[in-house]
Every structure is written in C-alpha cells, then in structure tokens.
Design a protein around this motif. Structure first.
Motif, PDB file in Angstrom:
ATOM      1  N   ALA A   1       0.946  -1.079   0.092  1.00 43.19           N
ATOM      2  CA  ALA A   1       0.077  -0.041   0.132  1.00 43.19           C
ATOM      3  C   ALA A   1       0.842   1.235   0.100  1.00 43.19           C
ATOM      4  O   ALA A   1       0.349   2.408  -0.411  1.00 43.19           O
ATOM      5  N   VAL A   2       2.168   1.313   0.469  1.00 43.80           N
ATOM      6  CA  VAL A   2       2.948   2.534   0.387  1.00 43.80           C
ATOM      7  C   VAL A   2       4.344   2.067  -0.060  1.00 43.80           C
ATOM      8  O   VAL A   2       4.488   0.874   0.266  1.00 43.80           O
TER       9      VAL A   2
ATOM     10  N   LEU B   1       1.456   6.154  -2.481  1.00 47.74           N
ATOM     11  CA  LEU B   1       0.533   5.341  -1.908  1.00 47.74           C
ATOM     12  C   LEU B   1      -0.400   4.574  -3.014  1.00 47.74           C
ATOM     13  O   LEU B   1      -0.316   5.132  -4.114  1.00 47.74           O
TER      14      LEU B   1
ATOM     15  N   TYR C   1      -5.370   3.764  -2.334  1.00 44.87           N
ATOM     16  CA  TYR C   1      -5.390   4.516  -0.959  1.00 44.87           C
ATOM     17  C   TYR C   1      -7.141   4.829  -0.723  1.00 44.87           C
ATOM     18  O   TYR C   1      -7.810   5.147  -1.648  1.00 44.87           O
ATOM     19  N   ASP C   2      -7.477   4.319   0.420  1.00 42.51           N
ATOM     20  CA  ASP C   2      -8.941   4.448   0.699  1.00 42.51           C
ATOM     21  C   ASP C   2      -9.391   5.356   1.726  1.00 42.51           C
ATOM     22  O   ASP C   2     -10.303   5.359   2.278  1.00 42.51           O
TER      23      ASP C   2
ATOM     24  N   SER D   1      -7.522   5.980   4.403  1.00 46.01           N
ATOM     25  CA  SER D   1      -6.948   5.896   5.637  1.00 46.01           C
ATOM     26  C   SER D   1      -5.976   6.716   6.403  1.00 46.01           C
ATOM     27  O   SER D   1      -5.360   7.664   5.534  1.00 46.01           O
TER      28      SER D   1
ATOM     29  N   VAL E   1      -2.707   8.719   7.243  1.00 42.99           N
ATOM     30  CA  VAL E   1      -1.398   8.592   6.890  1.00 42.99           C
ATOM     31  C   VAL E   1      -0.593   9.002   7.958  1.00 42.99           C
ATOM     32  O   VAL E   1      -0.733  10.440   8.437  1.00 42.99           O
TER      33      VAL E   1
ATOM     34  N   ASN F   1      -2.093  12.662   8.922  1.00 43.29           N
ATOM     35  CA  ASN F   1      -2.947  13.075   7.683  1.00 43.29           C
ATOM     36  C   ASN F   1      -2.737  14.561   7.172  1.00 43.29           C
ATOM     37  O   ASN F   1      -3.999  15.153   7.099  1.00 43.29           O
TER      38      ASN F   1
ATOM     39  N   PRO G   1      -4.138  11.095  -3.156  1.00 40.99           N
ATOM     40  CA  PRO G   1      -4.476   9.713  -2.945  1.00 40.99           C
ATOM     41  C   PRO G   1      -3.045   8.970  -3.475  1.00 40.99           C
ATOM     42  O   PRO G   1      -3.282   7.667  -3.032  1.00 40.99           O
ATOM     43  N   ARG G   2      -2.325   9.570  -4.462  1.00 43.42           N
ATOM     44  CA  ARG G   2      -1.271   8.744  -4.914  1.00 43.42           C
ATOM     45  C   ARG G   2       0.100   9.132  -4.145  1.00 43.42           C
ATOM     46  O   ARG G   2       0.912   8.423  -4.375  1.00 43.42           O
TER      47      ARG G   2
ATOM     48  N   LEU H   1       0.778   3.846   6.456  1.00 41.58           N
ATOM     49  CA  LEU H   1      -0.466   3.657   6.196  1.00 41.58           C
ATOM     50  C   LEU H   1      -1.442   2.888   7.180  1.00 41.58           C
ATOM     51  O   LEU H   1      -1.145   1.779   7.171  1.00 41.58           O
TER      52      LEU H   1
ATOM     53  N   THR I   1      -4.346   0.796   7.510  1.00 38.46           N
ATOM     54  CA  THR I   1      -5.479   0.200   7.062  1.00 38.46           C
ATOM     55  C   THR I   1      -6.279  -0.913   7.981  1.00 38.46           C
ATOM     56  O   THR I   1      -5.869  -0.759   9.163  1.00 38.46           O
TER      57      THR I   1
END
Length: 390
Positions: free
Chosen positions: A29-30, A49, A52-53, A55, A57, A70, A87-88, A109, A111
């Motif tokens: 995820a990261v 990322l 990314y949903d 969540s 950071v 965040n 998101p990326r 991250l 999640t």
C-alpha cells in the motif's frame, strides 16, 4: 497413476506461491524513496500510496516522532513542510538539512493492517577550503613539514598536494569526530633558497562537489643567509667625478641595514651612506682604495669588495690617444719583417741558381780536351787569337 498425482501436487504448490507473491506486490500500500542531499540543502521525502482508501497516513522522523498526521503538523519544527497530499503521493520537504537529520523516515498507512516503508535520508557534508599548517619555520638546508587539514566532511574528503602541476605524495590520516570526519595530509621535503616563494596547492575532492575542488594555496617561506654584491658605476672614474656605489643585498629575513667601510682606512670625509648606497660628491686621488659592503641576519653574514681607481683626466686622455699609435707601429713592424723575409728568400734562390750554372760549365770542359791542353801549354804550334773558356 502415482506419478500423475505427484505432478498435480507440485503444480498446485507453485501456483499458490506465485499467487501469494502477486498478492504481496499488488497489495503493497505504500512505497518510499531514499534521498541524498548536501548539508544545508533541501530534502524532499516522497511516500507513494497504492489503492488509497482515505485511511490515516503518518510520517515519522528517525527518532519515531510524528511529523505529520494526515497532513496536519504534529511536530513544531518549521523546517518541515507538507508540500503535497494526494491519494497517490504524500510529499514533505525539509529545509536547511543538517547531519543530525540523517536517518530513516517512516511512511505509515493505517488500514486493516499497518503498512509502512522507510525513506533513508543521507546527508553529505562537503569540505570547506582546506587549511595549510606549518610545523616549524623552513630554513635552507633543513626539512619542512606541511599539513593540509580538512576538519569536517562526510564521507571523508580526499586531499592531494601539488607543486608546478605535479603531485607531491603525502601521508594521509583520518579522525572520526562523530557525525563527520577530519582528514589531513602531510608532506616533508628538504628546502633551499631556490624554494623560497614556491607555490604549493592542496586540493580537496568530494562526491558532493563533482568535478570541482576546494583549493588552498601556500607560498613557501624559506629563511636563508644574505648575499651581497656591489654594483659599480659604468666607465672610467676621473678626478672631480661623483661616485655612487650600490650594495645589492638578498636574504630572508632581509637585513635591515648594510655596513660600508674602507679597507685599512676610514671613509672619505664627504662620503655619505644612504641605505644601500655609498655616495661621494667629488673624487680625488686620495679616495683610491678598496671599499667593503657587509650585511647580516640571524643565519649568516656576507660581504663584497670594490677597488676604486681615480684617474687624472690628462693621463686618461693620453692613454686613450696612445692606443692608435701603438697599433700603427705594430702594423709597420710586421710589414718591414715581411719585406726582409722576402728579400732573404730571393737572394738565396739567386745564389743557388748561379752556382748550378758554374758547376755545369766547368764539367763541360772535360769534353774538350784540346782546348784545355792549349790553355795549359800556352798555345804552342798555333798562331792567332786565343780563346779561353772560363
């Protein structure tokens, strides 16, 4: 049948391994990227990322202190700035980087599972212009020791000595001072007065500088004993002429003063000494003699002597006018000698030829016996004119 079952089992295991590896890669995820920056510069730390949903950071420094939560600043250090949150990609910048900022920065991250990657920040410390240290004063005939010092660099700088574009081998050493390294290079060689003011350079190279160099210049300061040379005036000195003698002095350190004196006598009454110059306004025959210039420093003493001859103006003119007459007299004497030699040779040749003729004629009488007999007998039996051959 049994072989077929074993083959199917192996294929299943390989398929499960490939699927697990694919899920692991795709499910990462990261991602973080390592960064290298010069001290005092700006570092950018990127956290990529995937899927990314929304969540949480969190970015932490090497001491595991939270920098951003965040996108919100969590640590009161104005050097850190959040420059991008998408998101990326999440990007932070760190201004005025120091060696203490070096280490791993965590991109986390949260999640269902916690995912994190570490971005390693490497700080390079380029060397400043090196320092040249002299262990002792360089004296002619002795050994000089020079040390080039780069007190702070990371990774260690490379030092090189050069003279006239030729490298001088040195002995290098390093000393770890914690986060940086101190590097030195020492050269030793014998010096003479010809090495005085010789130009040497010490160059420091470093990966952060690329093809550039940090260069320290040094001019050798060699101490040596003085030399003295009296510069005489041109031409012939006559009575009534002024005299100016200059004493040229070298040495390191340069002698502060020179001493003028006259051998076995005192300086003329009207003589003046102005630094390195001896001045006599009007010469006479009484000023004839030898004059001495001396200079010294803590390494030795030197002197030079000049013999003064003052001519009477009339004697000088007569001496110069007599030169052409002497030359003419010499030429005339040479011509007379040549003529005499020619005459002697001519007379000698003539005498030799005459003697040969008489000898030949005398030998011819033997062939005429009658004539000889007539001459001896007084010419008996003949009358008339007598002929005699000589």
């Amino acid at each position: 049948m049994r072989m077929a079952i074993q083959w199917r089992y192996c294929v299943a295991l390989v398929g499960m391994a490939v699927l697990s590896l694919t899920n692991s890669v795709c499910g990462q995820a990261v991602q973080a990227e390592n960064v290298t920056v010069k001290e005092g510069g700006t570092a950018e730390i990127n956290c990529k990322l995937h899927n990314y949903d929304g969540s949480i950071v969190v970015i932490q420094n090497p001491r595991r202190q939270t920098l951003f939560f965040n996108g919100t600043r969590a640590l009161k250090d104005e050097r850190f700035q959040m420059t991008l949150f998408s998101p990326r990609l999440v990007r932070i910048s760190l201004n005025n980087v120091s060696v203490s900022d070096e280490g791993g920065y965590f991109c986390q991250l949260y999640t269902d599972d916690t995912h994190h990657q570490v971005a390693t920040l490497t700080v390079q410390v380029p060397p400043e212009v090196p320092q040249v240290l002299v262990q002792s004063q360089a004296v002619e005939g002795g050994e000089v020791e020079l040390t080039c010092l780069s007190p702070r660099s990371k990774p260690p700088a490379s030092l090189h000595w050069y003279r006239d574009r030729r490298e001088i081998p040195g002995v290098s050493s390093q000393q770890d001072s914690g986060q940086t390294v101190s590097v030195s290079s020492t050269v030793r060689f014998i010096v003479s007065r010809r090495d005085h003011k010789a130009a040497l350079t010490c160059e420091a190279s470093h990966p952060s500088l690329g093809s550039q160099r940090r260069v320290a210049h040094y001019s050798l300061d060699v101490h040596f004993s003085p030399t003295v040379r009296i510069i005489p005036p041109p031409g012939v000195l006559r009575e009534g002429d002024p005299l100016s003698l200059t004493c040229s002095v070298t040495g390191n350190p340069l002698p502060h003063s020179v001493e003028w004196s006259r051998v076995n006598d005192s300086l003329p009454e009207r003589a003046e000494t102005k630094g390195t110059v001896l001045w006599v306004p009007r010469l006479s025959a009484a000023h004839n003699g030898s004059y001495l210039c001396q200079a010294s420093n803590q390494y030795g003493r030197a002197a030079d002597i000049y013999t003064l001859v003052v001519y009477d103006p009339g004697a000088v003119v007569e001496a110069h006018s007599a030169v052409p007459y002497a030359v003419v007299g010499g030429v005339l004497a040479l011509l007379v000698f040549s003529v005499v030699c020619v005459l002697i040779v001519t007379i000698w040749c003539s005498v030799r030829q005459k003697g040969s003729y008489l000898t030949h004629e005398a030998s011819g009488l033997d062939e005429h016996g009658e004539v000889q007999e007539a001459f001896l007998n007084g010419g008996e039996g003949r009358e008339g004119k007598k002929e005699y051959l000589l």
